[in-house]
Design a protein around this motif. Sequence first.
Motif, short mmCIF file in Angstrom:
data_model
loop_
_atom_site.label_atom_id
_atom_site.label_comp_id
_atom_site.label_asym_id
_atom_site.label_seq_id
_atom_site.Cartn_x
_atom_site.Cartn_y
_atom_site.Cartn_z
N LEU A 1 43.39 41.21 34.16
CA LEU A 1 42.68 41.48 35.65
C LEU A 1 43.91 41.29 36.93
O LEU A 1 44.49 40.21 36.82
CB LEU A 1 41.54 40.65 35.98
N ASP A 2 43.91 42.04 37.81
CA ASP A 2 44.76 41.93 38.85
C ASP A 2 44.07 40.88 39.80
O ASP A 2 42.82 40.09 39.59
CB ASP A 2 44.93 43.18 39.65
N GLN A 3 44.93 40.42 40.89
CA GLN A 3 44.55 39.33 41.54
C GLN A 3 43.35 39.49 42.14
O GLN A 3 42.34 38.66 42.15
CB GLN A 3 45.57 38.86 42.68
N THR A 4 42.93 40.74 42.81
CA THR A 4 41.74 40.91 43.53
C THR A 4 40.57 40.84 42.40
O THR A 4 39.43 40.15 42.83
CB THR A 4 41.91 42.39 44.34
N ASN A 5 40.61 41.59 41.44
CA ASN A 5 39.61 41.48 40.55
C ASN A 5 39.19 39.92 39.92
O ASN A 5 38.21 39.59 39.61
CB ASN A 5 39.76 42.60 39.36
N ALA A 6 40.30 39.35 39.50
CA ALA A 6 40.15 37.98 38.98
C ALA A 6 39.54 37.26 40.35
O ALA A 6 38.54 36.35 39.82
CB ALA A 6 41.66 37.35 38.78
N THR A 7 39.93 37.23 41.36
CA THR A 7 39.23 36.45 42.55
C THR A 7 37.74 36.84 42.53
O THR A 7 36.89 36.01 42.70
CB THR A 7 39.93 36.55 43.82
N ILE A 8 37.44 38.21 42.41
CA ILE A 8 35.85 38.34 42.72
C ILE A 8 35.10 37.83 41.58
O ILE A 8 34.03 37.38 41.56
CB ILE A 8 35.94 40.04 42.45
N ALA A 9 35.92 38.02 40.21
CA ALA A 9 35.17 37.39 39.03
C ALA A 9 35.00 35.83 39.15
O ALA A 9 33.82 35.58 38.70
CB ALA A 9 35.75 37.81 37.93
N TRP A 10 36.19 35.25 39.75
CA TRP A 10 36.00 33.82 39.76
C TRP A 10 34.69 33.42 40.83
O TRP A 10 33.96 32.48 40.40
CB TRP A 10 37.16 33.16 40.15
N GLU A 11 34.67 34.13 41.71
CA GLU A 11 33.73 33.77 42.89
C GLU A 11 32.28 33.89 42.04
O GLU A 11 31.35 33.17 42.39
CB GLU A 11 33.78 34.78 44.13
N LEU A 12 31.92 34.80 41.29
CA LEU A 12 30.78 35.24 40.62
C LEU A 12 30.48 34.04 39.65
O LEU A 12 29.39 33.61 39.68
CB LEU A 12 30.79 36.65 40.07
#
Lengths: 411, 215
Positions: free
Chosen positions: B173-184
Amino acid sequence: MQSNKQIQKILSANHKPFQIGLAVVGCLIGFFLILVSVQSILNFKFLFNDSKQGIGSQYLVINKKVNLFSTLNISKTTFSKDEIEQISTHPSIQKFSAFVGNKFEAEAYLEMNEGPRQARLRTELFLESVDDEFIDIELNKWKWDSSTNEIPVILPTDFINLYNFTYAPSRGLPQISKNTVKLFGFSITIRGNNTQNTFKGNIIGFSDRISSMLVPKRFMDYANNKYGLAALNADNSTYRIITAVKPNELSNFQAFLMENNYETNQELLKNGKFVGLMYLFISVIFIIGLIITVNAFTGFILYFHLLIYRSRNEIDSLLRLGYMHSKLVLNYLFRIVLIILPLVVIALGGLIYSQKFLSNLLFKYNFEIPANIHLLSVLAMLAVTAILIIVFFIQIRTEIFKIALPRKERD
Amino acid sequence: MKLTFNNITPLSFEYNRKEDSIWGFNNTLESPGVYKIIASSGSGKSTLIGILSGLRSDYAGTIEFDHKSSSEFTSKDWSALRSQKISLVYQDLRLFPNLTVRENILLSQEITGADNNTIQSELEAFASGMQISNQLDKLVKHLSFGQMQRVAIIRAMMRNYEWLILDEPFSHLDQTNATIAWELILQQAKKRNAGIIIACLDPYDFIKADEIFHL
C-alpha cells in the motif's frame, strides 16, 4: 447458511467430476454384484429349505458293499457302533437314522376284484422303519395305535411302477393308480414266538425317497418285541442308514463314502455336484463384487485424497479463520455419502427388479422363490456401505488433521 | 485478554538476542494496547505470528493466553481462539481467490458467528473507506495485491476479536492508503477494546505504538 454454499464453492474448486466417473460406475457394478450374490444364496437357501420344491437336503441311503467275502460270511455288511458314530457326526450330515428291519415272519395278501378278472396275490414281506423325520409324505396318517389292528404302510413308488409297467402288462392285469391302491384291502399276517396275528395294511402313500416297504417305527418296535425271535432281537446290527446331507456338502460326503467303501445312489450325488458348483459360482460372484467395490472405493479415496491435496491451501486458510476441522471432515463425509447413497439405491432397485423377473421366470418352471428381496440382502448392502464410509471417514480425518496440526518447518 | 511470552525462542533458526526483542525474554502484552514488532526479512516475524496463531510448534518456552498455556491447547481450543479471540492478517493474506470480495468477508463473519444485522452496511462503509467499493463483487483473484491486502484488513477488522494481529499488512500500500487503513484499524480496535500487534519491515512512523520490539 450462506457460508455452507461458499465453503462448498471453495472446496469444489478443484473438483473434476469426470475423474470420479469410473469409480462411480465401478462402485455401482460392485454393489450390484454383492447384492445379487447375497440374494442368490438366500434364494438357494429358500429353495433348499422348502421341501415342496424337492431341492432341500439330499437324502442318501447308505450301506456297505456286498462282495465275495460278505457272501462267504467272512466280512460283515453291518455298521459298527464306531462307524455309525463317525457317520452321524460327519459335518456334512444334517440328520441320520438307522433302518430297523422286521425280526419276525410277515406275509401280505392282496385281493383284487376289478372287472371280470380276479387275482389273489400273496407275498412274504420285508418291512422296515426309519425315524418319522425321514418320511416324505404327510405325517398326519403316519400313526400306529396298538388298540387297532390297522398298520399304516408306505410303499416305494418304484414298487407300483414295476407292477404297472412290467408285471401287469405281462400278465394281462389292469394297471392301477396310486389312489386305487390306497383303497385296496390288504392284509398282513405276522408270525413269531408261537404267536400269529393278522393286521389290515393301510397304504397311506408312496415314497420316492426310500425304496422299502415302511411301517411306523413304533409298530416295528412293538412287533419285534412281541413276535421277534429272541436270537434276532439280541442282534442290533444296522445294515442300512438313511442320512440327510447338506446340499452343498454332497461332494465332500461322496469322498467320505468312497474312502470308507460305502455305497449309495450315485445319481443323487450328481445333483450334489451341481449344487456345489452353484454355490462356488455364487461365491465367486460375491468375491468379484467385493473386489470391484473395494477397488472402486479405493478410487474414491484416492480421488478425495487428491482433492484435499489440491485444496490444502484453501483448507489451511479455513482452519486459520477458525473453521473447525471436524466440520471439514463432515463436509467431505457428506460428499461421499451423497455419491454412495444413490448408488446403493440404484443397486437395490436393480436387485428388486431382477428378483421379480427371476421369480416370474422360475415360476414357469415350477420353482418358487420370493418375489421380494430378502431383508438380509439390504442389511448386507448397508453393512458394506457402512464399512466403506467408516474407512473413508478415518482416511479423510487423518488427512485433514495433518493439515490442521502445527507445522515444524519455517514458512 | 493478556498475552504472556515466557522465554519464547525459535528452534528452526539462529536469532539475535537483543534487549527489546520478544525472543528469549518474558513479556506481557495487554489489550487494549498497540505493539509494533519491527524486523528485517528472515528474522522471524511470520514465525512469531505462526506461533501466536497455533500454526507452528517449533519453539521453546510457552505463550499464555489469559494464563492458559498454549502447550495445553487442543486443536479445538485453537479453532475457538482463532474464531473468537484473535483476528489475523497474514503476510500471504489467505483469501479465497474464487470467491468475491464480499463473499470472502461474509464467510469469515459467519465462521466467527459475528452479528449479522449491520454487517452489509459496515462492509460498504469499510470498503468505501479503503477505496475498494467498486471491487466488492469481483472475484478476489482479479484484484491487485494491494487491493487484496485491503480486503484482508477489512475481513480481519470485521470479525470478533480481542487481539488484532497483522503481519506486514501495508507492504503493497502507498503511504496514503496505509495511513487510511491504520486509522480504520485503530478506530475498530478501540471500539472493541482490543489490542493490536503489528509486525512490519518499515518502522511506519504514523503507527504510534505503546511498545516496540525488534527481532
